[in-house]
Enzyme design. Structure first.
Site, mmCIF file in Angstrom:
data_model
loop_
_atom_site.group_PDB
_atom_site.id
_atom_site.type_symbol
_atom_site.label_atom_id
_atom_site.label_comp_id
_atom_site.label_asym_id
_atom_site.label_seq_id
_atom_site.Cartn_x
_atom_site.Cartn_y
_atom_site.Cartn_z
ATOM 1 N N ASP A 162 0.832 -1.210 0.000
ATOM 2 C CA ASP A 162 0.000 0.000 0.000
ATOM 3 C C ASP A 162 0.868 1.261 0.000
ATOM 4 O OD1 ASP A 162 -1.905 1.917 0.461
ATOM 5 O OD2 ASP A 162 -2.555 1.147 2.404
ATOM 6 N N GLY A 201 -6.059 4.193 -6.595
ATOM 7 C CA GLY A 201 -6.620 4.377 -7.937
ATOM 8 C C GLY A 201 -5.960 5.515 -8.693
ATOM 9 N N ASP A 222 -10.391 4.844 -0.243
ATOM 10 C CA ASP A 222 -11.055 3.857 0.616
ATOM 11 C C ASP A 222 -12.586 3.938 0.523
ATOM 12 O OD1 ASP A 222 -8.416 3.913 1.364
ATOM 13 O OD2 ASP A 222 -8.829 3.621 3.479
HETATM 14 C C1 GLA Z 1 -5.068 2.728 3.446
HETATM 15 C C2 GLA Z 1 -5.776 1.638 2.657
HETATM 16 C C3 GLA Z 1 -6.718 0.886 3.560
HETATM 17 C C4 GLA Z 1 -5.941 0.289 4.733
HETATM 18 C C5 GLA Z 1 -5.158 1.373 5.455
HETATM 19 C C6 GLA Z 1 -4.195 0.795 6.476
HETATM 20 O O1 GLA Z 1 -5.960 3.696 3.894
HETATM 21 O O2 GLA Z 1 -6.465 2.202 1.572
HETATM 22 O O3 GLA Z 1 -7.391 -0.132 2.843
HETATM 23 O O4 GLA Z 1 -5.057 -0.688 4.240
HETATM 24 O O5 GLA Z 1 -4.383 2.153 4.545
HETATM 25 O O6 GLA Z 1 -3.477 1.775 7.163
#
Ligand code: GLA
Length: 418
Positions: A162, A201, A222
């Site tokens: 991520d 995205g 999210d």
């Molecule tokens: C981002 C991601 C979430 C989650 C958090 C964890 O916001 O988009 O899905 O994994 O980080 O900190």
């Protein structure tokens, strides 16, 4: 003379090869790179939507036990994915090693992988290409090879990697490198690890992620626990319909092994998430959300606490006929064939020639919705049988137009066969 001609030929061939190399160096590889995994969208559970970083060993083993007992594993939910918060340290990777938190996970992560594997399931983990992750724990930047080897040695089967919306304005090669470094490191392991590249995205990730060997990539920021919240909560979160609309035009990038990811499911959160914003959705709205994610071939990663699922949510999540659309081996993502604003019809062609039709009513009032395969989907089908995939009922053979009543925010899903 003959020697001169041979030399000239050789020089020409070498020149052509060099220019091909130069071209391939300047033009990024676009063919999908396969690790042989995720030939259908991954299905499982992820800790984030319900628990945030407040996770521990008992939650994970309890979740695995629950998924075995309540039938979720047997309908395909095999991944149990630790999201952010399993790590021991908060702060920069330069200052801290990457280790599991021994208080939250006293028997370690390998123990959990064994626990999952012994029950026919798989274990996923989370990290990111930064000094810290989104929740501020140590990240993997500069340590990709070491971390990939550590994950593989633990028996990890899935990695969510991520960027936490970082590198938003970085040049494409820079963004691609942060994901390529981890993909290469994982591919060098003997263990097959499904790779999820989470990048909010941004940077048209769908255009280049398959070539890096990424198995799924988020198409948006999210999700929140909302079906249709006006605007974006906090200017950031997407509700179900926002996320659905975000996917329009991206259908062609999804294919077996490489999927658009519409984010983790909110079914069953009921506005009571310990982490996600949002006030929850109705049973019908959650069911619609699930039907839509199935039709667009999104990974189906449940975000609720499956140890305490209400009966309606469990029935929603374990509808085998809807899951079969998502897991269909053709991997042909649903297209929006009819769009009258509030009333929309999605069509997905299946490997065996059947066609799934989803009637979505985004409006506030119940509506009668109709379709004719020939008129609306340009399909040479005049006479067809219809099955209702939520009522689990055959509705007989129909000619031309089929009509159904669809409640506000409901999605009715039918399977039609010639
Ligand atoms: C981002 C991601 C979430 C989650 C958090 C964890 O916001 O988009 O899905 O994994 O980080 O900190």
């Amino acid at each position: 003379m003959r020697t001169r001609i041979t030399l000239l030929l050789l020089a020409a061939l070498l020149g052509a090869a060099a220019s091909a190399r130069a071209q391939s160096a300047s033009q990024p590889e676009t063919r999908p790179r396969s690790n042989g995994l995720a030939l259908t969208p991954p299905m499982g559970w992820s800790s984030w939507n319900q628990f945030g970083d407040d996770i521990n060993e008992a939650i994970v083993t309890g979740t695995i036990d629950a998924m075995v007992a309540n039938g979720m594993r047997d309908v395909g939910y095999v991944f149990v994915n630790l999201d952010d918060g399993w790590q021991r340290y908060k702060g920069s990777r330069k200052a801290h090693p990457l280790e599991y938190d021994p208080v939250k996970f006293p028997r370690g992560i390998a123990y959990l992988a064994e626990y999952a594997h012994a029950r026919g399931m798989k274990l996923g983990i989370y990290s990111g290409p930064g000094e810290t992750t989104c929740a501020g724990y140590t990240g993997s930047i500069g340590n990709e090879v070491r971390d990939a080897a550590m994950f593989a040695s633990w028996g990890i089967d899935h990695l969510k990697y991520d960027s936490c919306c970082s590198h938003k304005n970085a040049p494409p090669p820079v963004v691609q490198k942060i994901f390529r470094d981890m993909s290469n490191a994982l591919l060098a392991q003997k263990r097959g690890v499904v790779l999820h590249a989470c990048h909010c995205g941004w940077a048209n990730i769908w255009e280049w992620a398959p070539a890096l060997g990424v198995n799924h990539w988020r198409i948006g920021q999210d999700i929140s626990d909302d079906f249709n919240y006006p605007g974006n909560r906090e200017g950031y979160y997407f509700d179900v319909l926002d996320m659905l609309d975000r996917g329009v035009g991206l259908e062609k990038y999804s294919a077996p092994g490489h999927w658009n990811d519409y984010d983790m499911l909110i079914v069953g959160l009921n506005g009571k998430s310990g982490e996600l914003v949002g006030t929850g959705a109705s049973n019908i709205e959650y069911r619609t959300h699930f039907s839509l994610w199935a039709m667009v071939d999104s990974p189906l990663l449940v975000g609720a606490d499956v140890r305490h699922l209400d009966a309606y949510s469990l029935e929603t999540l374990t509808n085998k006929e809807i899951i079969a659309l998502n897991q269909d081996k053709a991997g042909s993502i649903a297209r929006r064939a009819v769009d009258n604003g509030e009333l929309q019809i999605f069509v997905k062609e299946l490997a065996d020639g059947a066609v799934a039709v989803l009637l979505l009513n985004r409006g506030a009032a119940t509506a009668n919705m109709s379709f004719s395969p020939r008129r609306d989907f340009a399909m040479p089908i005049d006479r067809y049988s219809v099955r209702d995939l939520w009522a689990h009922r055959d509705l007989g053979v129909h000619d031309g137009v089929f009509t159904a009543e669809v409640q506000s925010h409901e999605a009715r899903v039918f399977l039609i066969r010639r």
